[in-house]
Design a protein around this motif. Structure first.
Motif, mmCIF file in Angstrom:
data_model
loop_
_atom_site.group_PDB
_atom_site.id
_atom_site.type_symbol
_atom_site.label_atom_id
_atom_site.label_comp_id
_atom_site.label_asym_id
_atom_site.label_seq_id
_atom_site.Cartn_x
_atom_site.Cartn_y
_atom_site.Cartn_z
ATOM 1 N N GLU A 98 -10.165 -9.767 -0.603
ATOM 2 C CA GLU A 98 -9.577 -9.762 0.732
ATOM 3 C C GLU A 98 -8.058 -9.625 0.660
ATOM 4 O O GLU A 98 -7.431 -9.046 1.541
ATOM 5 N N HIS A 123 0.851 -1.185 0.000
ATOM 6 C CA HIS A 123 0.000 0.000 0.000
ATOM 7 C C HIS A 123 0.889 1.239 0.000
ATOM 8 O O HIS A 123 1.948 1.252 0.636
ATOM 9 N N THR A 180 -3.162 3.850 -1.437
ATOM 10 C CA THR A 180 -3.822 3.919 -0.132
ATOM 11 C C THR A 180 -4.914 4.976 -0.115
ATOM 12 O O THR A 180 -5.985 4.771 0.464
ATOM 13 N N HIS A 224 1.695 -6.051 3.290
ATOM 14 C CA HIS A 224 2.944 -6.440 3.949
ATOM 15 C C HIS A 224 3.798 -5.208 4.237
ATOM 16 O O HIS A 224 4.535 -5.159 5.221
ATOM 17 N N LYS A 241 -6.484 -6.193 1.226
ATOM 18 C CA LYS A 241 -6.788 -5.427 2.438
ATOM 19 C C LYS A 241 -5.714 -5.513 3.514
ATOM 20 O O LYS A 241 -5.732 -4.753 4.471
ATOM 21 N N THR A 242 -4.783 -6.448 3.369
ATOM 22 C CA THR A 242 -3.746 -6.624 4.395
ATOM 23 C C THR A 242 -2.372 -6.464 3.761
ATOM 24 O O THR A 242 -1.822 -7.411 3.192
#
Length: 667
Positions: free
Chosen positions: A465, A302, A452, A471, A468-469
């Protein structure tokens, strides 16, 4: 973009011609000379610890590819150097570079004046108690068969040993020669040189089978197994030999350190200036050297606009090519949404000489045509603007897109044509499928990059999904400097921006932000500014992009061209607007400037940007409008011009962040 472009220009007498572009959190100006600002970069990115030893490896992880035993030997040395940080020596500062390659001129008779390309195993810079040391290390993997704990090939007959020793000595000699020819003054006598043999014992036998010390006439040149395979022994050797060895003048130390910082952390920013160098942050270096994909998995990144996401993809592709991981057999796929970014990436891939190994594709958010009929296999896949997939109105489109990405990636990395994990089922996560391939030793790169700022505004129910997370979250802006940063802070006061961006706080207001009163007809005002820029400010048409806040007939390409036509002699040379982003980037005419909707130029940069806001178009309470101001403003590298009424100027906080535009031409 490649460090190689700087290789023949690293002499101190030529550095003055190269400007440097630092992360805004480092710089007190957008771009300045290398001599002034490299120390500031070092202090910010590689600070010293006051309580313990400080060690910075570059790259931060050991990722060398090649012959197993050679890689293992270098990995051991890497780990020993990195573990020096455990020494309780306050003030000890070590930065070492692994596999830094460069070119330099030779002065030997048989190759006088020609360039030599060299690659260091390790170059270490050590600062301790006002003493400076520069260390060159060559590593040899020769084994005499006595080393315990490793499955090694015994390759220690007299001939091999002699050749390896001679090779290492020649390599050190070549390194010293190139360095000496790159700087004024005698630096050879100030540099420590070592050959490290992790799998070779310190003792051998003479012809009478008597145990003797190996190469006793060169006691300080060679470091053997007994020193390197044990960290405590290595620490003792480092304290006794390196810290007490010959020192280097501070000026030479800094000049050499600057050289390797540029080679290892720098990329050319040709889109800003032919002599502009951007130094990567440690955060960006961490991204470039991440081994998540190697271990099997997706790398999700992001970052806000201006954090260098696309630039880092290009840099990674270049590094893959340089290390033999990008070629005809191991191809890459670059994916994005907006055609302008795809077009610009294609131009840069060609400039890097790697376009024949990289295909480009656009995702679609209204159909399932993405990669349909494409049966190619891709070892590496990079999906830029991944958040754009959230624009799809159908979950099937999202799933089909991700499935085709995974399928072409899987086909190049898994050789089993009947693999049960070759397709992305709806209930599977890509990482789960990758982890099920225990037989695949090393996966290619699979990156998903998300803006972002875009993702913060909305996350529709069909958003994957996997996006959304992250690293890694990039939060240091590369391109926006003080005035643009100030504008963004004022327009977007939420904590998500002010706390994560790391904007600069500098004195020089670069690039400047100017405001122009919209007056009666905004189209006429826009044309007046364009003419003044070209007629009295020296701005070239191709350096300009006009971005209307909202698209309508009053600010269309035709409307602006009609206004310009009225003000110029018939059939004369005059600036002309085009709205074809791809055509403008690839074959734009000298008199053409671009007018485009904000999202059409997302990811692109222009020296001068005109933001045109007509009456009642901006709503300061609408987060989407504030986001659009951010997107448009961050396209500018040299000058931003905002055309609006006085009320809107106040709504976007421009009174304190802009000056009134100085017209020179009275129309």
């Amino acid at each position: 973009m490649a460090p190689n472009g700087l290789q023949n220009r690293t002499r101190q007498d030529k550095l003055a011609g190269i400007k440097i572009y630092l992360p805004p959190s480092v710089s007190d100006a957008g771009n300045r000379s290398i001599e002034r600002h490299l120390p500031r970069y070092l202090e910010n990115e590689f600070p010293s610890s006051t309580e313990n030893a400080t060690v910075y490896p570059i790259p931060c992880q050991f990722l060398k590819e090649g012959e197993r035993q050679g890689c293992l030997a270098e990995k051991i040395v890497f780990e020993r150097l990195e573990s020096l940080k455990l020494l309780t020596l306050p003030g000890l500062w070590v930065t070492f570079f692994h596999n830094a390659s460069y070119a330099g001129n030779s002065t030997r008779n048989d190759r006088l004046g020609r360039l030599m390309v060299r690659e260091h195993d390790f170059v270490a810079f050590v600062r301790y108690q006002k003493k400076f040391s520069v260390i060159l290390i060559e590593v040899k993997s020769t084994s005499d068969g006595t080393t315990v704990g490793y499955d090694l090939e015994k390759n220690c007959d007299a001939k091999i040993l002699k050749n390896n020793k001679r090779s290492a000595q020649h390599q050190l000699r070549d390194h010293l020669e190139v360095l000496q020819n790159s700087f004024d003054g005698d630096i050879v006598k100030q540099i420590q040189c070592y050959i490290i043999w992790p799998f070779l014992g310190e003792y051998t036998k003479d012809p009478r089978q008597q145990r003797i010390r190996r190469w006793a006439d060169e006691p300080d040149l060679h470091v053997f197994e007994n020193c390197i395979l044990n960290q405590d022994n290595f620490n003792c050797w480092f304290l006794e030999k390196v810290l007490c060895g010959k020192s280097c003048e501070e000026g030479i130390f800094l000049a050499l350190l600057n050289r390797y910082i540029i080679l290892s952390c720098g990329v050319f920013m040709d889109e800003l200036d032919a002599n502009m160098l951007a130094l990567l942050t440690r955060q960006q270096l961490k991204l470039l050297n991440s081994d998540i994909c190697k271990r099997g998995g997706v790398l999700v990144v992001h970052g806000l606009a201006g954090t260098g996401k696309t630039l880092l993809i290009l840099k990674k592709l270049q590094l893959l090519h340089e290390t033999g991981q990008l070629n005809d057999e191991n191809r890459a796929l670059y994916i994005c949404y907006w055609p302008g970014i795809r077009c610009e990436v294609m131009v840069k891939l060609k400039a890097l000489g790697i376009d024949k190994y990289v295909d480009t594709a656009r995702i679609f958010v209204t159909s399932e045509e993405f990669l349909k009929g494409n049966s190619k296999k891709y070892k590496h896949v990079f999906m830029d603007e991944s958040e754009a997939i959230c624009l799809a109105f159908s979950a099937d489109i999202v799933h089909t897109t991700l499935s085709r990405i995974y399928s072409c990636y899987h086909a190049a990395n898994c050789k089993d044509t009947r693999c049960p994990y070759g397709t992305l089922e709806k209930n599977y996560h890509i990482n789960d499928l990758v982890n099920n391939h225990r037989e695949v030793e090393s996966w290619g790169e699979l990156w998903f990059l998300v803006d972002t700022n875009q993702a913060m505004m909305f996350l529709p129910k069909y958003s994957p999904e996997i996006l959304k997370t992250p690293h890694i979250v990039l939060n240091k802006i590369m391109r926006s400097t003080e005035q643009i940063a100030r504008l963004v802070r004022l327009v977007s006061p939420g904590p998500h921006l002010t706390e994560t961006l790391g904007f600069s706080r500098i004195v020089d207001k670069e690039p400047p932000v100017y405001w122009v009163d919209r007056k009666g007809r905004i189209c006429e005002t826009v044309s007046d500014v364009i003419i003044d820029l070209f007629a009295t400010k020296g701005v070239k048409p191709q350096d300009l992009c006009v971005i209307p806040f909202l698209q309508n007939d009053l600010l269309s390409r035709k409307a602006i061209n009609d206004e310009l036509t009225h003000k110029f002699v018939e059939k004369s040379f005059k600036p002309e607007a085009t709205s074809d982003v791809e055509q403008f980037l690839l074959t734009g005419k000298p008199n053409e400037f671009l007018i485009a909707w904000a999202l059409r130029v997302k990811g692109l940069e222009f020296k001068v940007v005109i933001m045109a806001i007509d009456e009642d178009q901006y709503d300061k309470t609408d987060p989407e409008d504030r986001r659009k101001v951010y997107i448009i403003a961050s396209r500018s590298t040299c000058m931003l011009i905002v055309i609006s009424d006085k009320e809107t100027r106040g709504d976007i906080c421009l009174e304190s962040a802009s000056e009134t535009y100085p017209f020179n031409l009275v129309l």
